[in-house]
Design an enzyme around this catalytic site. Structure first.
Site, PDB file in Angstrom:
ATOM      1  N   HIS A 451       0.821  -1.209   0.000  1.00  0.00           N
ATOM      2  CA  HIS A 451       0.000   0.000   0.000  1.00  0.00           C
ATOM      3  C   HIS A 451       0.851   1.254   0.000  1.00  0.00           C
ATOM      4  O   HIS A 451       0.498   2.259  -0.603  1.00  0.00           O
ATOM      5  CB  HIS A 451      -0.940  -0.021   1.206  1.00  0.00           C
ATOM      6  N   GLU A 693     -29.098  18.222  -5.201  1.00  0.00           N
ATOM      7  CA  GLU A 693     -28.779  16.808  -4.979  1.00  0.00           C
ATOM      8  C   GLU A 693     -29.983  16.016  -4.484  1.00  0.00           C
ATOM      9  O   GLU A 693     -29.877  14.846  -4.167  1.00  0.00           O
ATOM     10  CB  GLU A 693     -27.587  16.673  -4.025  1.00  0.00           C
ATOM     11  N   ASP A 717     -25.185  12.239  -4.352  1.00  0.00           N
ATOM     12  CA  ASP A 717     -26.451  12.036  -3.656  1.00  0.00           C
ATOM     13  C   ASP A 717     -27.610  11.963  -4.636  1.00  0.00           C
ATOM     14  O   ASP A 717     -28.506  11.143  -4.486  1.00  0.00           O
ATOM     15  CB  ASP A 717     -26.690  13.167  -2.639  1.00  0.00           C
ATOM     16  N   CYS A 764     -20.455  19.085  -8.987  1.00  0.00           N
ATOM     17  CA  CYS A 764     -19.327  18.739  -8.118  1.00  0.00           C
ATOM     18  C   CYS A 764     -19.373  17.302  -7.614  1.00  0.00           C
ATOM     19  O   CYS A 764     -18.593  16.913  -6.763  1.00  0.00           O
ATOM     20  CB  CYS A 764     -19.218  19.720  -6.951  1.00  0.00           C
TER      21      CYS A 764
HETATM   22  C1  PEP Z   1     -22.685  15.037  -3.936  1.00  0.00           C
HETATM   23  O1  PEP Z   1     -23.619  14.590  -3.261  1.00  0.00           O
HETATM   24  O2  PEP Z   1     -22.547  14.815  -5.163  1.00  0.00           O
HETATM   25  C2  PEP Z   1     -21.642  15.874  -3.304  1.00  0.00           C
HETATM   26  C3  PEP Z   1     -20.713  16.464  -4.015  1.00  0.00           C
HETATM   27  O3  PEP Z   1     -21.678  16.000  -1.957  1.00  0.00           O
HETATM   28  P1  PEP Z   1     -21.105  14.880  -0.944  1.00  0.00           P
HETATM   29  O4  PEP Z   1     -20.402  13.843  -1.782  1.00  0.00           O
HETATM   30  O5  PEP Z   1     -20.210  15.607  -0.007  1.00  0.00           O
HETATM   31  O6  PEP Z   1     -22.356  14.374  -0.317  1.00  0.00           O
HETATM   32 MG    MG Z   2     -24.035  15.371  -1.290  1.00  0.00          MG
END
Ligand code: PEP
Ligand code: MG
Length: 833
Positions: A451, A693, A717, A764
């Site tokens: 690792h 989300e 999400d 994101c």
């Molecule tokens: C997401 O839900 O895509 C996100 C960027 O937030 P997290 O992964 O922190 O829940």
């Molecule tokens: Mg999220």
């Protein structure tokens, strides 16, 4: 299905039991509560009528099991049965099983479709598991040595499966196997038929790993208990999906040992991570932790001391895991999952428990003795890959020992750039290295698949491992040259060798710089459209990596790291300092700070004390913050203060309604008014955005767009909510695929609503970091992509290779596909990837 009724004097108690039980089976069992009485002054008591109604509400011909707390609860239940029609009475059973354990065992058995007699038997046996865990048999503390209690009332079911992963059940798949086996009540055992081993416990990471399972081995897996079918099906699904592994992602074989005869001053080792380093050496030794051994008078206190250390170690590993997943990606960071399972291994804990409780040994000595035993059992295996797992065992063992002993410095601080010389580096040591200070690694142990080597490669640190131990005799400051590609190192190299290596280093550095330079260019399509490429970060150190990799800003600062792993919330001042420091490194580039998104899979133990039946649909993100206005306002004040003179924006997570946005903005306004009143500077025009989300937010994106300045789509999400597929449940996790047209259409809808309202929209979630998704996202019109820092250069490159027309056509066709797989095939065909 058998129905369950809980009768208690206390409504709170009954609801708590109900909540726990429902959580076990996701509400899949008819369960009713009859508890407390209608007397505000004295609410404790039981009412036969209530019990009758509860029974009637869950009654079916399959029968009803009634669990009671004590005293009048029994009488009320008996009376309630008398109210029932004669024909129904025989199908209702009052059971003496313990209320909490019995209810949980009963719902699990009922959910598994067992008949009333089997459900009763499970409820009656409910204390066995607890007694086993505590080592209590017939009132005595006993040693449980890797053997289960027998559950002879259930037949044992067995399946045989063959392992197809290239490296067999190595740390990550073994961890997945154990985590899955542990989810079920049934006793899972597993044996390696190919190696002709004995059966071992399926819930013990060490026992499973020590089976030495390699590709092609056949395993026998047995399950005994009420949910044996489900357990075996879940394990079978893991094998069928290859434990979620993509074998092509494994380290290339070309980095294996290169045997070359050594000349004087030349050391030959394993080419573990490419690149050339020339620098003075610095010796590094993981601090040697003394292991005191003494007799303890109060073994219970000693056991608790060990448990506290283990708990802290778990928190440290969690933090390391989050940090590592940003630095080196989720897949590589998952090795720390195996560390966490090691700390939960029941066989290991039972062995330590025995030493402390029976032999009155102190925690350090008991822990170390057992860790050494486990490490030795790995060492004796013929399998070299499994032998390498010793480093993980030692690493996690040392972490707990350090916490027990206290005050042992664990971090490495280098004043000047150097090549690190060591016997070995633990994965934790390696993940914590600063690549700007550690130019190379040279160790006497280790291999290309360890690792540490994997982490060194992902951090871009050249490494030669497994060299002769003479290297340990070198004085600090001795010049060394190291070529991680050929697996050679030179001590005080001759001028001709130095010239050659310097030339190679220069070529390597130029190539790296070119890649870096391209990463610092804006990402512009062939026909001139620019897409902003930002970074997702979770700490101050991440922001440096992000900028070095060409981030044009931070699209998501996950602020959870400030709140987790501590016992109280960070103060305004603490937060302000961190936000400001990050903004400073960004030097004018935008910084989008997401407000606290705890809850769900990220509990905040010092605030959220009540377990939730379904945390992903529970009290998380903005819901939690709006219910804790003081905590929320403290964070907003810190963000506002940091915004003075910096390009900072606020982003709200888990928004589902317009009301939530307005409520959050009202608190933001209050914070602004307070700061203004106190004459404290902040950016009065600070932009406010939201994460998209939750499917509801997509549906009302047009309304939400009127409330905020920007959107950022969180596909991690969003995918699981749109597909109703819990990504942590292996049986349905593959549903939560962000490339599914259902999710992509949601992305399209969001972008259209945002643009119609004149606001920009980014993405994101992890989808943004998948180059197969780049043409689709570009075609759908996203204005910004925010990805982990390491991925920025490849995403920029992917954008530069496309034209908008081409991307729009790919996106349109992707939305019409039947599945995520078809979307992948389509993009692969159209972009020749
Ligand atoms: C997401 O839900 O895509 C996100 C960027 O937030 P997290 O992964 O922190 O829940
Ligand atoms: Mg999220």
């Amino acid at each position: 299905m058998v129905g369950i009724v809980i009768v208690s004097h206390s409504k709170l108690l009954a609801l708590g039991v109900q909540q726990l039980a429902v959580q076990m089976v996701q509400g899949n069992v008819p369960l009713a509560v009859a508890a407390g009485i209608e007397d505000a002054e004295n609410p404790l008591g039981t009412d036969p009528m209530q019990v009758y109604e509860a029974i009637a509400s869950v009654f079916s011909d399959d029968g009803v099991l009634v669990l009671m707390d004590l005293g009048s609860a029994l009488m009320s239940a008996e009376m309630a049965i008398e109210f029932l029609p004669e024909a129904q009475r025989k199908q209702v059973y009052l059971c003496e099983a313990p209320l909490v354990e019995g209810a949980i065992a009963a719902v699990v058995a009922a959910a598994a479709g067992k008949n009333i007699q089997q459900v009763i038997a499970e409820a009656r046996d409910a204390l066995v598991a607890k007694a086993t865990q505590l080592g209590i048999v017939s009132g005595q503390l006993s040693v449980v040595s890797g053997e289960f209690e027998s559950h002879s009332e259930y037949p044992t079911q067995e399946i045989r499966l063959t392992v197809s992963n290239r490296l067999g059940l190595h740390a990550r798949p073994a961890a997945l196997f154990v985590a899955t086996a542990s989810r079920f009540q049934s006793q899972i055992k597993v044996k390696n038929l190919t190696r002709n081993t004995e059966f071992v416990r399926g819930d013990s990471i060490n026992q499973v790993a020590i089976l030495g399972v390699r590709q092609g081995h056949e395993l026998a897996i047995s399950a005994t208990g009420a949910d044996a079918d489900e357990a075996l099906a879940a394990l079978q699904a893991l094998f069928a999906t290859n434990f979620g592994e993509d074998d092509t992602a494994l380290p290339p074989v070309t980095t294996q040992h290169q045997v070359t005869p050594a000349t004087p001053g030349e050391l030959s080792g394993i080419a573990a991570s490419p690149g050339v380093a020339i620098a003075p050496v610095v010796h590094y030794q993981s601090p040697i932790i003394p292991v005191p051994q003494y007799h303890v008078d109060n073994p219970e206190t000693e056991w608790r001391r060990l448990q506290t250390a283990i708990h802290t170690a778990q928190q440290e590993i969690q933090a390391l895991f989050s940090h590592a997943s940003i630095q080196i990606g989720d897949a590589e960071a998952a090795i720390f999952d195996a560390h966490l399972l090691f700390l939960e291994d029941p066989v290991l804990l039972e062995a330590v428990h025995e030493r402390i409780l029976d032999h009155h040994l102190n925690a350090e000595a008991a822990w170390q003795a057992v860790v050494d035993e486990v490490a030795n059992s790995y060492r004796t295996l013929e399998d070299s890959y499994l032998q390498e797992r010793v480093e993980d065992v030692v690493d996690v063992g040392q972490r707990v020992l350090r916490l027990l002993v206290g005050n042992v410095p664990s971090e490495l601080h280098l004043a000047e750039p150097a090549i690190l010389v060591a016997t070995d580096l633990t994965p934790s040591d390696t993940a914590a290295l600063d690549p700007t200070k550690v130019l190379g690694i040279c160790t006497t142990h280790g291999s290309a698949t360890s690792h540490s080597a994997i982490i060194a490669r992902t951090l871009g640190i050249p490494a030669v491992l497994g060299v002769d131990t003479d290297v340990l005799l070198l004085e600090d400051g001795t010049l060394m040259a190291l070529d991680g590609e050929s697996g050679k190192a030179w001590v005080e190299p001759e001028p001709d060798i130095l010239d050659l290596l310097e030339a190679k280093r220069e070529a390597w550095q130029t190539a790296t710089q070119e890649a870096q330079a391209a990463a610092h260019q804006p990402a512009i399509t062939r026909d001139g459209k620019q897409v902003r490429v930002f970074a997702n970060i979770g700490s101050i150190s991440d922001v440096q990596v992000a900028v070095a990799n060409g981030a044009e800003g931070v699209g998501l600062l996950r602020t959870e790291f400030l709140y987790l792993g501590r016992t109280n919330a960070p103060t305004e001042e603490e937060q302000y300092t961190v936000y400001q420091a990050i903004a400073q490194v960004l030097d004018g580039r935008p910084l989008i700070i997401r407000t606290l998104d705890v809850g769900g899979d990220k509990p905040l133990p010092y605030i959220v004390k009540v377990p939730e039946a379904n945390p992903f649909l529970g009290w998380r993100g903005i819901r939690f913050c709006l219910d804790h206005p003081d905590l929320f306002k403290t964070q907003l004040r810190a963000i506002l203060r940091a915004s003075a003179g910096h390009n900072i924006k606020v982003m709200l997570p888990m928004i589902a309604t317009v009301t939530e946005v307005r409520a959050a903005k009202a608190i933001l306004n209050e914070a602004q008014a307070e700061l203004k009143q106190a004459n404290i500077a902040f950016d009065k025009a600070i932009a406010v955005g939201i994460m998209i989300e939750v499917p509801a937010a997509v549906a009302i994106a047009d309304q939400l767009a009127g409330e905020v300045d920007f959107f950022s789509i969180g596909t991690n999400d969003l995918s699981q909510y749109v597909m109703a597929g819990d990504r942590t449940n292996p049986r349905v996790a593959s549903l939560a695929d962000a490339l599914h047209p259902a999710v992509l259409r949601m992305v399209q809808q969001t972008v259209q609503a945002a643009h119609a309202a004149g606001i920009w929209v980014g993405l994101c979630g992890e989808l943004a970091a998948d180059t197969l998704a780049t043409p689709i996202l570009l075609g759908l019109g996203l204005d910004e992509l925010s990805v982990n820092p390491q991925t920025i250069p490849v995403i920029k490159q992917a954008i530069a290779q496309l034209s908008v027309d081409e991307a729009v056509a790919i996106a349109a066709s992707a939305l019409q596909q039947d599945s995520a797989t078809q979307v992948r095939n389509l993009v692969q065909q159209l972009t020749h990837k």
